[in-house]
Scaffold this motif. Structure first.
Motif, PDB file in Angstrom:
ATOM      1  N   LEU A 111       0.830  -1.203   0.000  1.00  0.00           N
ATOM      2  CA  LEU A 111       0.000   0.000   0.000  1.00  0.00           C
ATOM      3  C   LEU A 111       0.865   1.254   0.000  1.00  0.00           C
ATOM      4  O   LEU A 111       0.604   2.206  -0.744  1.00  0.00           O
ATOM      5  CB  LEU A 111      -0.934  -0.001   1.213  1.00  0.00           C
ATOM      6  N   GLN A 112       1.879   1.253   0.825  1.00  0.00           N
ATOM      7  CA  GLN A 112       2.754   2.418   0.927  1.00  0.00           C
ATOM      8  C   GLN A 112       3.406   2.738  -0.419  1.00  0.00           C
ATOM      9  O   GLN A 112       3.459   3.896  -0.846  1.00  0.00           O
ATOM     10  CB  GLN A 112       3.828   2.146   1.981  1.00  0.00           C
ATOM     11  N   VAL A 113       3.869   1.715  -1.110  1.00  0.00           N
ATOM     12  CA  VAL A 113       4.549   1.928  -2.392  1.00  0.00           C
ATOM     13  C   VAL A 113       3.557   2.364  -3.471  1.00  0.00           C
ATOM     14  O   VAL A 113       3.862   3.227  -4.300  1.00  0.00           O
ATOM     15  CB  VAL A 113       5.310   0.657  -2.822  1.00  0.00           C
ATOM     16  N   ILE A 114       2.360   1.787  -3.465  1.00  0.00           N
ATOM     17  CA  ILE A 114       1.335   2.190  -4.439  1.00  0.00           C
ATOM     18  C   ILE A 114       0.925   3.646  -4.210  1.00  0.00           C
ATOM     19  O   ILE A 114       0.743   4.413  -5.162  1.00  0.00           O
ATOM     20  CB  ILE A 114       0.127   1.232  -4.368  1.00  0.00           C
ATOM     21  N   CYS A 115       0.791   4.029  -2.951  1.00  0.00           N
ATOM     22  CA  CYS A 115       0.491   5.437  -2.655  1.00  0.00           C
ATOM     23  C   CYS A 115       1.602   6.344  -3.172  1.00  0.00           C
ATOM     24  O   CYS A 115       1.342   7.402  -3.756  1.00  0.00           O
ATOM     25  CB  CYS A 115       0.318   5.635  -1.148  1.00  0.00           C
ATOM     26  N   ASP A 116       2.828   5.920  -2.969  1.00  0.00           N
ATOM     27  CA  ASP A 116       3.981   6.727  -3.359  1.00  0.00           C
ATOM     28  C   ASP A 116       4.108   6.836  -4.879  1.00  0.00           C
ATOM     29  O   ASP A 116       4.299   7.930  -5.424  1.00  0.00           O
ATOM     30  CB  ASP A 116       5.248   6.100  -2.761  1.00  0.00           C
ATOM     31  N   LYS A 117       3.957   5.719  -5.570  1.00  0.00           N
ATOM     32  CA  LYS A 117       4.281   5.687  -6.997  1.00  0.00           C
ATOM     33  C   LYS A 117       3.079   5.849  -7.929  1.00  0.00           C
ATOM     34  O   LYS A 117       3.263   6.156  -9.108  1.00  0.00           O
ATOM     35  CB  LYS A 117       5.013   4.382  -7.326  1.00  0.00           C
ATOM     36  N   ILE A 118       1.879   5.618  -7.417  1.00  0.00           N
ATOM     37  CA  ILE A 118       0.682   5.720  -8.261  1.00  0.00           C
ATOM     38  C   ILE A 118      -0.244   6.830  -7.762  1.00  0.00           C
ATOM     39  O   ILE A 118      -0.551   7.779  -8.484  1.00  0.00           O
ATOM     40  CB  ILE A 118      -0.102   4.387  -8.303  1.00  0.00           C
ATOM     41  N   PHE A 119      -0.674   6.717  -6.517  1.00  0.00           N
ATOM     42  CA  PHE A 119      -1.689   7.637  -5.999  1.00  0.00           C
ATOM     43  C   PHE A 119      -1.202   9.084  -5.924  1.00  0.00           C
ATOM     44  O   PHE A 119      -1.975  10.013  -6.142  1.00  0.00           O
ATOM     45  CB  PHE A 119      -2.163   7.184  -4.617  1.00  0.00           C
ATOM     46  N   GLN A 120       0.070   9.283  -5.591  1.00  0.00           N
ATOM     47  CA  GLN A 120       0.564  10.661  -5.484  1.00  0.00           C
ATOM     48  C   GLN A 120       0.502  11.384  -6.829  1.00  0.00           C
ATOM     49  O   GLN A 120       0.361  12.603  -6.872  1.00  0.00           O
ATOM     50  CB  GLN A 120       1.999  10.683  -4.933  1.00  0.00           C
ATOM     51  N   HIS A 121       0.606  10.630  -7.905  1.00  0.00           N
ATOM     52  CA  HIS A 121       0.485  11.237  -9.236  1.00  0.00           C
ATOM     53  C   HIS A 121      -0.943  11.718  -9.475  1.00  0.00           C
ATOM     54  O   HIS A 121      -1.162  12.764 -10.092  1.00  0.00           O
ATOM     55  CB  HIS A 121       0.881  10.216 -10.311  1.00  0.00           C
ATOM     56  N   TRP A 122      -1.912  10.948  -8.986  1.00  0.00           N
ATOM     57  CA  TRP A 122      -3.321  11.278  -9.219  1.00  0.00           C
ATOM     58  C   TRP A 122      -3.849  12.338  -8.259  1.00  0.00           C
ATOM     59  O   TRP A 122      -4.611  13.211  -8.646  1.00  0.00           O
ATOM     60  CB  TRP A 122      -4.180  10.017  -9.051  1.00  0.00           C
ATOM     61  N   PHE A 123      -3.475  12.206  -7.004  1.00  0.00           N
ATOM     62  CA  PHE A 123      -4.107  13.024  -5.966  1.00  0.00           C
ATOM     63  C   PHE A 123      -3.098  14.016  -5.390  1.00  0.00           C
ATOM     64  O   PHE A 123      -2.628  13.880  -4.260  1.00  0.00           O
ATOM     65  CB  PHE A 123      -4.692  12.130  -4.873  1.00  0.00           C
ATOM     66  N   SER A 124      -2.761  14.988  -6.192  1.00  0.00           N
ATOM     67  CA  SER A 124      -1.824  16.028  -5.769  1.00  0.00           C
ATOM     68  C   SER A 124      -2.432  17.389  -6.074  1.00  0.00           C
ATOM     69  O   SER A 124      -3.449  17.497  -6.766  1.00  0.00           O
ATOM     70  CB  SER A 124      -0.489  15.872  -6.500  1.00  0.00           C
ATOM     71  N   SER A 125      -1.800  18.428  -5.579  1.00  0.00           N
ATOM     72  CA  SER A 125      -2.329  19.785  -5.776  1.00  0.00           C
ATOM     73  C   SER A 125      -2.348  20.184  -7.249  1.00  0.00           C
ATOM     74  O   SER A 125      -3.106  21.067  -7.652  1.00  0.00           O
ATOM     75  CB  SER A 125      -1.502  20.791  -4.972  1.00  0.00           C
ATOM     76  N   SER A 126      -1.524  19.531  -8.066  1.00  0.00           N
ATOM     77  CA  SER A 126      -1.472  19.879  -9.494  1.00  0.00           C
ATOM     78  C   SER A 126      -2.516  19.122 -10.315  1.00  0.00           C
ATOM     79  O   SER A 126      -2.660  19.356 -11.506  1.00  0.00           O
ATOM     80  CB  SER A 126      -0.074  19.595 -10.051  1.00  0.00           C
ATOM     81  N   HIS A 127      -3.211  18.177  -9.685  1.00  0.00           N
ATOM     82  CA  HIS A 127      -4.249  17.417 -10.390  1.00  0.00           C
ATOM     83  C   HIS A 127      -5.575  17.582  -9.647  1.00  0.00           C
ATOM     84  O   HIS A 127      -6.010  16.701  -8.915  1.00  0.00           O
ATOM     85  CB  HIS A 127      -3.870  15.932 -10.482  1.00  0.00           C
ATOM     86  N   ARG A 128      -6.195  18.716  -9.824  1.00  0.00           N
ATOM     87  CA  ARG A 128      -7.464  19.006  -9.154  1.00  0.00           C
ATOM     88  C   ARG A 128      -8.616  18.900 -10.147  1.00  0.00           C
ATOM     89  O   ARG A 128      -8.482  19.283 -11.310  1.00  0.00           O
ATOM     90  CB  ARG A 128      -7.442  20.415  -8.546  1.00  0.00           C
ATOM     91  N   SER A 129      -9.744  18.395  -9.679  1.00  0.00           N
ATOM     92  CA  SER A 129     -10.939  18.307 -10.512  1.00  0.00           C
ATOM     93  C   SER A 129     -11.988  19.289 -10.000  1.00  0.00           C
ATOM     94  O   SER A 129     -12.310  19.285  -8.805  1.00  0.00           O
ATOM     95  CB  SER A 129     -11.512  16.887 -10.481  1.00  0.00           C
ATOM     96  N   PRO A 130     -12.533  20.126 -10.872  1.00  0.00           N
ATOM     97  CA  PRO A 130     -13.560  21.080 -10.433  1.00  0.00           C
ATOM     98  C   PRO A 130     -14.854  20.400  -9.991  1.00  0.00           C
ATOM     99  O   PRO A 130     -15.692  21.020  -9.338  1.00  0.00           O
ATOM    100  CB  PRO A 130     -13.789  21.942 -11.685  1.00  0.00           C
ATOM    101  N   ALA A 131     -14.992  19.122 -10.333  1.00  0.00           N
ATOM    102  CA  ALA A 131     -16.219  18.399  -9.983  1.00  0.00           C
ATOM    103  C   ALA A 131     -16.192  17.863  -8.549  1.00  0.00           C
ATOM    104  O   ALA A 131     -17.199  17.370  -8.047  1.00  0.00           O
ATOM    105  CB  ALA A 131     -16.440  17.244 -10.958  1.00  0.00           C
ATOM    106  N   ILE A 132     -15.035  17.960  -7.889  1.00  0.00           N
ATOM    107  CA  ILE A 132     -14.898  17.446  -6.520  1.00  0.00           C
ATOM    108  C   ILE A 132     -14.658  18.622  -5.585  1.00  0.00           C
ATOM    109  O   ILE A 132     -13.883  19.531  -5.900  1.00  0.00           O
ATOM    110  CB  ILE A 132     -13.726  16.444  -6.419  1.00  0.00           C
ATOM    111  N   SER A 133     -15.302  18.619  -4.441  1.00  0.00           N
ATOM    112  CA  SER A 133     -15.170  19.733  -3.502  1.00  0.00           C
ATOM    113  C   SER A 133     -13.717  19.894  -3.062  1.00  0.00           C
ATOM    114  O   SER A 133     -13.012  18.897  -2.851  1.00  0.00           O
ATOM    115  CB  SER A 133     -16.057  19.502  -2.278  1.00  0.00           C
ATOM    116  N   PRO A 134     -13.255  21.137  -2.921  1.00  0.00           N
ATOM    117  CA  PRO A 134     -11.859  21.380  -2.510  1.00  0.00           C
ATOM    118  C   PRO A 134     -11.506  20.706  -1.187  1.00  0.00           C
ATOM    119  O   PRO A 134     -10.396  20.205  -1.023  1.00  0.00           O
ATOM    120  CB  PRO A 134     -11.793  22.910  -2.391  1.00  0.00           C
TER     121      PRO A 134
END
Length: 264
Positions: free
Chosen positions: A191-214
Motif C-alpha cells: 500500500l505504501q509503495v502504491i500510494c507513493d508511486k501511483i496515488f501521489q500522481h493522481w491526488f496532488s495539488s497539481s491534479h485538481r478536478s472542479p467536480a470534486i469539492s476542494p
C-alpha cells in the motif's frame, strides 16, 4: 516433483489438487512432448503465478493457453508514465475512472495481503506492471518481482552495513548493525509503495478536478501523503497501513459519490 518446483519458485506450499493443471495426465502418444512443454513452462515463474493464482484473486491474469514453452494471457494495454493519468483513459469521466481504479488498487492490496496462505509482496510497483480492465479492475501483468512471504524473507536477509543495503527494489528491510544483517521482515508495504508511486500522481495539488469539492480533494491528498510516508517508530508500517487503508477507501467512495451527484 511439481509441488517441489512450485515451492522452489514461489516459496509457497500448495495442495496437489491445485497444481494438477500444471502437469499433463499420463495418456496418449504425445505425452512425452507435453511433459517437456510442461517442464519448460514450470521454469517460468510468471507462468506459475498466472496458472495458479487467478482462481484466488481477480487481480492476476489467467493463462488462456500454451504451446511449447510459450503461453498466452489476455491482452491489456499496460500503464505508462507517458499517459497523463498513467493508464490509457478517456478524458471524459477521467476523475471518476481514476477513483474506481484507485479503489481497485486498494482491493488488490487487500487480496494480496490476505487471500493466500502467505502475503504476496510487490517489489516493482510502476504503471507498466499493471493494466486496467473495462470494469476498472486492476490486474498485475508483470509479476517477475512479486514474492510470497517465505521467499521475500530469504531475499531480504542479507549482509549489510546500513539500511540502504537492505532495499530490494520497492521492498525494504532494516540493517541490524549488531550483526550486520538485514532483517528478514519487510518494513514497508504494498500500500505504501502504491500510494507513493501511483496515488501521489493522481491526488496532488497539481491534479485538481472542479467536480470534486476542494475540502474532499485536500483530505484525499493528505491521506495519500500520509499513506506514502507512514510507518511506526519500529520501522514496521503494516499496522499503520490498516488505518490509512480504510481512510483512503472512505475518501475515494465519497469522491465517487460527489462525481455521481454532479452527473445527475
Amino acid at each position: 516433483m511439481v509441488a517441489g518446483e512450485v515451492k522452489n519458485t514461489l516459496g509457497l506450499e500448495l495442495p496437489n489438487n491445485s497444481i494438477a493443471p500444471l502437469w499433463p495426465a499420463r495418456q496418449g502418444p504425445g505425452w512425452r512432448q507435453e511433459l517437456a512443454s510442461a517442464w519448460s513452462l514450470l521454469q517460468q515463474e510468471e507462468y506459475v503465478y498466472f496458472s495458479l493464482l487467478p482462481d484466488l484473486s481477480r487481480h492476476i491474469l489467467p493463462v488462456l493457453g500454451s504451446c511449447g514453452h510459450f503461453y498466452a494471457v489476455e491482452y491489456l494495454a499496460a500503464g505508462s508514465p507517458h499517459h497523463k493519468a498513467l493508464f490509457p483513459l478517456d478524458d471524459a469521466g477521467q476523475a471518476q475512472a481514476i477513483s474506481h481504479i484507485a479503489l481497485s488498487f486498494l482491493d488488490m492490496v487487500s487480496h494480496f495481503d490476505s487471500d493466500f496462505s502467505h502475503r504476496l509482496h510487490l517489489c516493482d510497483v510502476k504503471p507498466e506492471n499493471f493494466a486496467i480492465k473495462r470494469d476498472f479492475t486492476v490486474v498485475a501483468i508483470d509479476v517477475d518481482m512479486a514474492f510470497f512471504e517465505p521467499k521475500m524473507r530469504e531475499i531480504l536477509e542479507q549482509n549489510c552495513t546500513g539500511d540502504e543495503d537492505c532495499n530490494f527494489f520497492d521492498c525494504f528491510s532494516k540493517c541490524d548493525l549488531r550483526v550486520n544483517k538485514c532483517g528478514a521482515r519487510r518494513v514497508n508495504s504494498n500500500l505504501q509503495v502504491i500510494c507513493d508511486k501511483i496515488f501521489q500522481h493522481w491526488f496532488s495539488s497539481s491534479h485538481r478536478s472542479p467536480a470534486i469539492s476542494p475540502q474532499l480533494q485536500l483530505q484525499l491528498q493528505q491521506a495519500v501523503q500520509e499513506c506514502a510516508h507512514h510507518g511506526d517508530p519500529s520501522g514496521n508500517s503494516w499496522t499503520a497501513s490498516s488505518s490509512v487503508f480504510w481512510k483512503l477507501r472512505w475518501l475515494l467512495q465519497a469522491t465517487l459519490k460527489e462525481l455521481q451527484e454532479v452527473e445527475k
